[in-house]
Design a protein around this motif. Structure first.
Motif, PDB file in Angstrom:
ATOM      1  N   PHE A 106       1.030  -1.267  -0.005  1.00 22.76           N
ATOM      2  CA  PHE A 106       0.105  -0.119  -0.010  1.00 22.76           C
ATOM      3  C   PHE A 106       0.965   1.243   0.122  1.00 22.76           C
ATOM      4  CE2 PHE A 106      -3.518  -2.830   1.374  1.00 22.76           C
ATOM      5  CZ  PHE A 106      -4.250  -2.305   0.432  1.00 22.76           C
ATOM      6  N   GLU A 107       2.198   1.073  -0.045  1.00 28.09           N
ATOM      7  CA  GLU A 107       2.983   2.367   0.095  1.00 28.09           C
ATOM      8  C   GLU A 107       2.918   3.048  -1.345  1.00 28.09           C
ATOM      9  OE1 GLU A 107       6.790   1.695   2.980  1.00 28.09           O
ATOM     10  OE2 GLU A 107       6.841   0.700   1.210  1.00 28.09           O
ATOM     11  N   SER A 108       2.662   2.380  -2.325  1.00 26.38           N
ATOM     12  CA  SER A 108       2.320   2.720  -3.707  1.00 26.38           C
ATOM     13  C   SER A 108       1.060   2.173  -4.457  1.00 26.38           C
ATOM     14  CB  SER A 108       3.495   2.613  -4.573  1.00 26.38           C
ATOM     15  OG  SER A 108       3.557   3.086  -5.917  1.00 26.38           O
ATOM     16  N   THR A 109       0.357   3.067  -4.990  1.00 24.70           N
ATOM     17  CA  THR A 109      -0.702   2.437  -5.856  1.00 24.70           C
ATOM     18  C   THR A 109      -0.692   1.700  -6.800  1.00 24.70           C
ATOM     19  OG1 THR A 109      -1.398   4.545  -6.835  1.00 24.70           O
ATOM     20  CG2 THR A 109      -2.535   4.358  -4.505  1.00 24.70           C
ATOM     21  N   GLU A 110       0.686   1.679  -7.411  1.00 26.27           N
ATOM     22  CA  GLU A 110       1.184   1.313  -8.767  1.00 26.27           C
ATOM     23  C   GLU A 110       0.929  -0.510  -8.783  1.00 26.27           C
ATOM     24  OE1 GLU A 110       5.305   0.826 -10.036  1.00 26.27           O
ATOM     25  OE2 GLU A 110       5.610   2.036  -8.055  1.00 26.27           O
ATOM     26  N   TRP A 111       0.906  -1.053  -7.625  1.00 29.99           N
ATOM     27  CA  TRP A 111       0.794  -2.470  -7.657  1.00 29.99           C
ATOM     28  C   TRP A 111      -0.478  -3.088  -7.179  1.00 29.99           C
ATOM     29  CZ3 TRP A 111       4.930  -3.508 -10.286  1.00 29.99           C
ATOM     30  CH2 TRP A 111       6.065  -3.105  -9.919  1.00 29.99           C
ATOM     31  N   VAL A 112      -1.471  -1.895  -6.703  1.00 30.08           N
ATOM     32  CA  VAL A 112      -2.684  -2.450  -6.241  1.00 30.08           C
ATOM     33  C   VAL A 112      -3.594  -2.631  -7.244  1.00 30.08           C
ATOM     34  CG1 VAL A 112      -4.643  -1.957  -4.696  1.00 30.08           C
ATOM     35  CG2 VAL A 112      -2.210  -1.429  -4.171  1.00 30.08           C
ATOM     36  N   ARG A 113      -4.373  -3.754  -7.783  1.00 25.68           N
ATOM     37  CA  ARG A 113      -5.100  -4.012  -8.651  1.00 25.68           C
ATOM     38  C   ARG A 113      -6.410  -3.746  -8.063  1.00 25.68           C
ATOM     39  NH1 ARG A 113      -5.272  -8.991 -12.938  1.00 25.68           N
ATOM     40  NH2 ARG A 113      -3.779  -7.705 -13.801  1.00 25.68           N
ATOM     41  N   ALA A 114      -6.919  -4.281  -6.827  1.00 26.90           N
ATOM     42  CA  ALA A 114      -8.124  -4.305  -6.267  1.00 26.90           C
ATOM     43  C   ALA A 114      -8.162  -4.407  -4.858  1.00 26.90           C
ATOM     44  CB  ALA A 114      -9.029  -5.146  -7.048  1.00 26.90           C
ATOM     45  N   VAL A 115      -9.069  -4.192  -4.088  1.00 29.97           N
ATOM     46  CA  VAL A 115      -9.406  -4.454  -2.825  1.00 29.97           C
ATOM     47  C   VAL A 115     -10.642  -5.538  -2.772  1.00 29.97           C
ATOM     48  CG1 VAL A 115      -9.623  -3.915  -0.611  1.00 29.97           C
ATOM     49  CG2 VAL A 115      -7.981  -2.780  -1.964  1.00 29.97           C
ATOM     50  N   GLN A 129     -10.039 -19.690  -0.305  1.00 28.59           N
ATOM     51  CA  GLN A 129     -11.199 -20.573  -1.024  1.00 28.59           C
ATOM     52  C   GLN A 129     -12.231 -19.936  -1.648  1.00 28.59           C
ATOM     53  OE1 GLN A 129     -10.298 -24.025  -1.560  1.00 28.59           O
ATOM     54  NE2 GLN A 129      -8.414 -23.260  -0.578  1.00 28.59           N
ATOM     55  N   GLY A 130     -12.601 -18.530  -1.117  1.00 32.69           N
ATOM     56  CA  GLY A 130     -13.802 -17.896  -1.433  1.00 32.69           C
ATOM     57  C   GLY A 130     -13.431 -17.153  -2.983  1.00 32.69           C
ATOM     58  N   SER A 131     -14.535 -16.820  -3.244  1.00 32.80           N
ATOM     59  CA  SER A 131     -14.812 -15.984  -4.574  1.00 32.80           C
ATOM     60  C   SER A 131     -15.022 -14.591  -3.946  1.00 32.80           C
ATOM     61  CB  SER A 131     -15.529 -16.192  -5.624  1.00 32.80           C
ATOM     62  OG  SER A 131     -15.117 -17.571  -6.098  1.00 32.80           O
ATOM     63  N   PRO A 132     -14.543 -13.391  -4.741  1.00 30.80           N
ATOM     64  CA  PRO A 132     -14.819 -12.038  -4.290  1.00 30.80           C
ATOM     65  C   PRO A 132     -16.643 -11.864  -4.205  1.00 30.80           C
ATOM     66  CG  PRO A 132     -13.122 -11.839  -5.999  1.00 30.80           C
ATOM     67  CD  PRO A 132     -13.730 -13.365  -5.783  1.00 30.80           C
ATOM     68  N   LEU A 133     -16.821 -11.433  -2.920  1.00 32.98           N
ATOM     69  CA  LEU A 133     -18.260 -10.976  -2.641  1.00 32.98           C
ATOM     70  C   LEU A 133     -18.235  -9.443  -2.809  1.00 32.98           C
ATOM     71  CD1 LEU A 133     -18.705 -13.072   0.650  1.00 32.98           C
ATOM     72  CD2 LEU A 133     -19.518 -13.700  -2.057  1.00 32.98           C
ATOM     73  N   TRP A 134     -17.400  -8.507  -2.533  1.00 33.42           N
ATOM     74  CA  TRP A 134     -17.200  -7.343  -2.746  1.00 33.42           C
ATOM     75  C   TRP A 134     -15.883  -6.792  -3.236  1.00 33.42           C
ATOM     76  CZ3 TRP A 134     -19.656  -9.284   1.418  1.00 33.42           C
ATOM     77  CH2 TRP A 134     -21.104  -9.045   1.706  1.00 33.42           C
ATOM     78  N   ILE A 135     -15.725  -5.932  -4.031  1.00 29.01           N
ATOM     79  CA  ILE A 135     -14.582  -5.648  -4.887  1.00 29.01           C
ATOM     80  C   ILE A 135     -14.398  -4.059  -5.215  1.00 29.01           C
ATOM     81  CG2 ILE A 135     -15.122  -6.268  -7.160  1.00 29.01           C
ATOM     82  CD1 ILE A 135     -12.552  -7.599  -7.388  1.00 29.01           C
ATOM     83  N   SER A 136     -13.101  -3.773  -5.120  1.00 28.82           N
ATOM     84  CA  SER A 136     -12.993  -2.278  -5.591  1.00 28.82           C
ATOM     85  C   SER A 136     -13.058  -2.190  -7.242  1.00 28.82           C
ATOM     86  CB  SER A 136     -11.983  -1.569  -4.912  1.00 28.82           C
ATOM     87  OG  SER A 136     -10.871  -2.243  -5.562  1.00 28.82           O
ATOM     88  N   GLY A 137     -13.516  -0.994  -7.665  1.00 26.26           N
ATOM     89  CA  GLY A 137     -13.544  -1.128  -9.239  1.00 26.26           C
ATOM     90  C   GLY A 137     -12.432  -0.623  -9.705  1.00 26.26           C
TER      91      GLY A 137
END
Length: 137
Positions: A106-115, A129-137
């Motif tokens: 999180f020091e740089s947004t360049e590596w963050v694809r989603a939360v 094991q789970g699939s995303p239920l909520w995800i950032s766009g």
């Protein structure tokens, strides 16, 4: 020198000192209720999770907060390209507020694809094991 050069790059990509980044997560299905927000202070690597109105989970299950990285990111990830940030339960109304210590990605947004948020086994949330239920766009 390489270390100092990288720190300078990070400082330049972080933006305004003290800036807080906000990730608003959206449900991945129409029948999902609730909202999730992650506020990130990239300089201090501190975060605040605010979950409201999520469906309560059965005993032994937790929600897991993941940061999904770009494929070329220089960090160790699981098979889904993600890093576990926190596992958390919600109260009977589906709410949770929690302060978090964040991973260095999180020091740089360049590596963050989603939360993202998944539902996981409370004893082994890191197995992812789970699939995303909520995800950032």
């Amino acid at each position: 020198n390489l270390y100092l050069w990288r720190r300078l790059q990070l400082a330049q990509t972080q933006g305004i000192p003290g800036e807080v980044l906000t990730y608003e997560l959206q449900p991945t299905a129409e029948n999902l209720a609730g909202s999730v927000k992650l506020e990130v202070d990239p300089q201090r690597l501190q975060g605040r999770l605010v979950a409201q109105g999520l469906p309560p989970l059965p005993e032994g299950r937790v929600y897991a907060l993941w940061v999904v990285l770009e494929p070329e990111a220089p960090f160790t990830t699981d098979r889904a390209g993600a890093v576990l940030v926190a596992a958390f339960p919600v109260d009977e109304t589906g709410n949770r507020q929690q302060e978090l210590r964040l991973p260095p990605v999180f020091e740089s947004t360049e590596w963050v694809r989603a939360v993202a948020i998944t539902e996981e086994d409370g004893n082994r949330p890191q197995e992812h094991q789970g699939s995303p239920l909520w995800i950032s766009g």
